[in-house]
Write a protein that holds these residues in place. Sequence first.
Motif, PDB file in Angstrom:
ATOM      1  N   LEU A 186      -0.262  -2.613   4.764  1.00  0.00           N
ATOM      2  CA  LEU A 186       0.018  -1.182   4.697  1.00  0.00           C
ATOM      3  C   LEU A 186       0.995  -0.797   5.802  1.00  0.00           C
ATOM      4  O   LEU A 186       0.760  -1.070   6.976  1.00  0.00           O
ATOM      5  N   GLY A 187       2.069  -0.136   5.416  1.00  0.00           N
ATOM      6  CA  GLY A 187       3.042   0.362   6.380  1.00  0.00           C
ATOM      7  C   GLY A 187       3.910   1.409   5.722  1.00  0.00           C
ATOM      8  O   GLY A 187       3.706   1.778   4.556  1.00  0.00           O
ATOM      9  N   SER A 188       4.883   1.903   6.458  1.00  0.00           N
ATOM     10  CA  SER A 188       5.784   2.918   5.905  1.00  0.00           C
ATOM     11  C   SER A 188       6.783   2.283   4.947  1.00  0.00           C
ATOM     12  O   SER A 188       7.224   1.149   5.147  1.00  0.00           O
ATOM     13  N   THR A 189       7.139   3.022   3.910  1.00  0.00           N
ATOM     14  CA  THR A 189       8.122   2.543   2.941  1.00  0.00           C
ATOM     15  C   THR A 189       9.169   3.627   2.698  1.00  0.00           C
ATOM     16  O   THR A 189       8.971   4.790   3.032  1.00  0.00           O
ATOM     17  N   GLY A 190      10.278   3.216   2.101  1.00  0.00           N
ATOM     18  CA  GLY A 190      11.367   4.150   1.837  1.00  0.00           C
ATOM     19  C   GLY A 190      12.024   4.653   3.107  1.00  0.00           C
ATOM     20  O   GLY A 190      12.422   5.828   3.176  1.00  0.00           O
ATOM     21  N   THR A 204      10.216   7.967   3.257  1.00  0.00           N
ATOM     22  CA  THR A 204       9.689   8.792   2.175  1.00  0.00           C
ATOM     23  C   THR A 204       8.164   8.702   2.076  1.00  0.00           C
ATOM     24  O   THR A 204       7.508   9.632   1.626  1.00  0.00           O
ATOM     25  N   HIS A 205       7.609   7.580   2.521  1.00  0.00           N
ATOM     26  CA  HIS A 205       6.156   7.386   2.495  1.00  0.00           C
ATOM     27  C   HIS A 205       5.709   6.862   3.856  1.00  0.00           C
ATOM     28  O   HIS A 205       5.861   5.687   4.161  1.00  0.00           O
ATOM     29  N   ALA A 249       2.226  -1.771  -0.120  1.00  0.00           N
ATOM     30  CA  ALA A 249       2.451  -0.327   0.034  1.00  0.00           C
ATOM     31  C   ALA A 249       3.568   0.240  -0.824  1.00  0.00           C
ATOM     32  O   ALA A 249       3.965   1.389  -0.622  1.00  0.00           O
ATOM     33  N   ALA A 250       4.075  -0.515  -1.791  1.00  0.00           N
ATOM     34  CA  ALA A 250       5.157   0.002  -2.630  1.00  0.00           C
ATOM     35  C   ALA A 250       4.628   1.070  -3.578  1.00  0.00           C
ATOM     36  O   ALA A 250       3.579   0.892  -4.204  1.00  0.00           O
ATOM     37  N   PRO A 251       5.334   2.184  -3.741  1.00  0.00           N
ATOM     38  CA  PRO A 251       4.864   3.247  -4.639  1.00  0.00           C
ATOM     39  C   PRO A 251       4.872   2.842  -6.107  1.00  0.00           C
ATOM     40  O   PRO A 251       4.197   3.481  -6.921  1.00  0.00           O
ATOM     41  N   ASN A 252       5.625   1.793  -6.460  1.00  0.00           N
ATOM     42  CA  ASN A 252       5.662   1.350  -7.862  1.00  0.00           C
ATOM     43  C   ASN A 252       4.716   0.190  -8.130  1.00  0.00           C
ATOM     44  O   ASN A 252       4.773  -0.425  -9.195  1.00  0.00           O
ATOM     45  N   THR A 266      -2.090   9.260  -0.958  1.00  0.00           N
ATOM     46  CA  THR A 266      -1.640   9.517  -2.321  1.00  0.00           C
ATOM     47  C   THR A 266      -0.845   8.330  -2.847  1.00  0.00           C
ATOM     48  O   THR A 266      -0.168   7.626  -2.095  1.00  0.00           O
ATOM     49  N   HIS A 267      -0.937   8.108  -4.146  1.00  0.00           N
ATOM     50  CA  HIS A 267      -0.195   7.025  -4.809  1.00  0.00           C
ATOM     51  C   HIS A 267      -0.124   7.364  -6.292  1.00  0.00           C
ATOM     52  O   HIS A 267      -1.060   7.953  -6.849  1.00  0.00           O
TER      53      HIS A 267
END
Length: 291
Positions: A186-190, A204-205, A249-252, A266-267
């Motif tokens: 788990l980490g920041s993405t985008g 973004t996340h 941690a990817a939103p897709n 949120t996801h």
Amino acid sequence: MSLVVMAAALFAAAPSVTPSADSLTPITIRMQAMVGNTPFQCGKEYPGIGTSGATITASDFRFYVHNVRLVTARGDTVRAAMAPQSPWQDREIALVDFENGAATCANGTPEMHPEFTVLAPAGDYQGVAFTVGVPFARNHSDMATQGPPLSLSRLFWSWNAGYKFLRVDMRATRPDSAATAWVIHLGSTGCTGAPGAKAPTSCTHGNRPEIALSGFNPTRDVIVADLGALLSRSDVRRNQPQTAMGCMAAPNDADCGGLFASLGLTHPNTTGADTPKFFRVERATATSSSR
């Protein structure tokens, strides 16, 4: 009303107090890694995990925390500073480490740190809140120049994305084949930056779970990090095609939906508010939940 909902309301309503430096005392927040009702241990097999009832064996279990707040019996929220304790804590961030470098966790460290210590006025505390992860301002610095607890390469993702706020590595046993790897990073993405910027200017996340637990007295209670609850809505025997193994941690990535719900994030593929929560409060001398 669930513990997490009640705790969130408690912290939202409570007035904030900033204590003076000369009134502070060390207060240790004890944590315990569990898989359901069984204590976590490197190399141990845990059956019946997730939606497919898989058997897992873990090889890493660590996460960062910061922004700690305590709630008094009368409802005041007290912001607490980290007590510097090298190599586990500096004045802002602590590393909680449940692996011991043994058995399947051979790539870890022999030392463990199943707790963190803060500085706050002595008092009758009945709640705690904290953020899982590394603050944005420190998340994207050059790891080579960072001191502990941010100097571990296994918890660093990349210069652009920053640190792995939570890392759990495991192998999930299939009944009809060899064990397969499944991880939670788990980490920041985008994360992007302006042209010529030396670090990202936004993500973004952010993916920093905000945890609030009521009914917690640091002299009596322990915070349980329950890997079984975290994986309860996931099928660790499978992986969404063309995505990283497990959840990074990817939103897709649909494999992240249950994990994010358990952490309160949120996801697009969230499994809902009724998903069992990763953190809960228990008496330090008991195994039953305080919820």
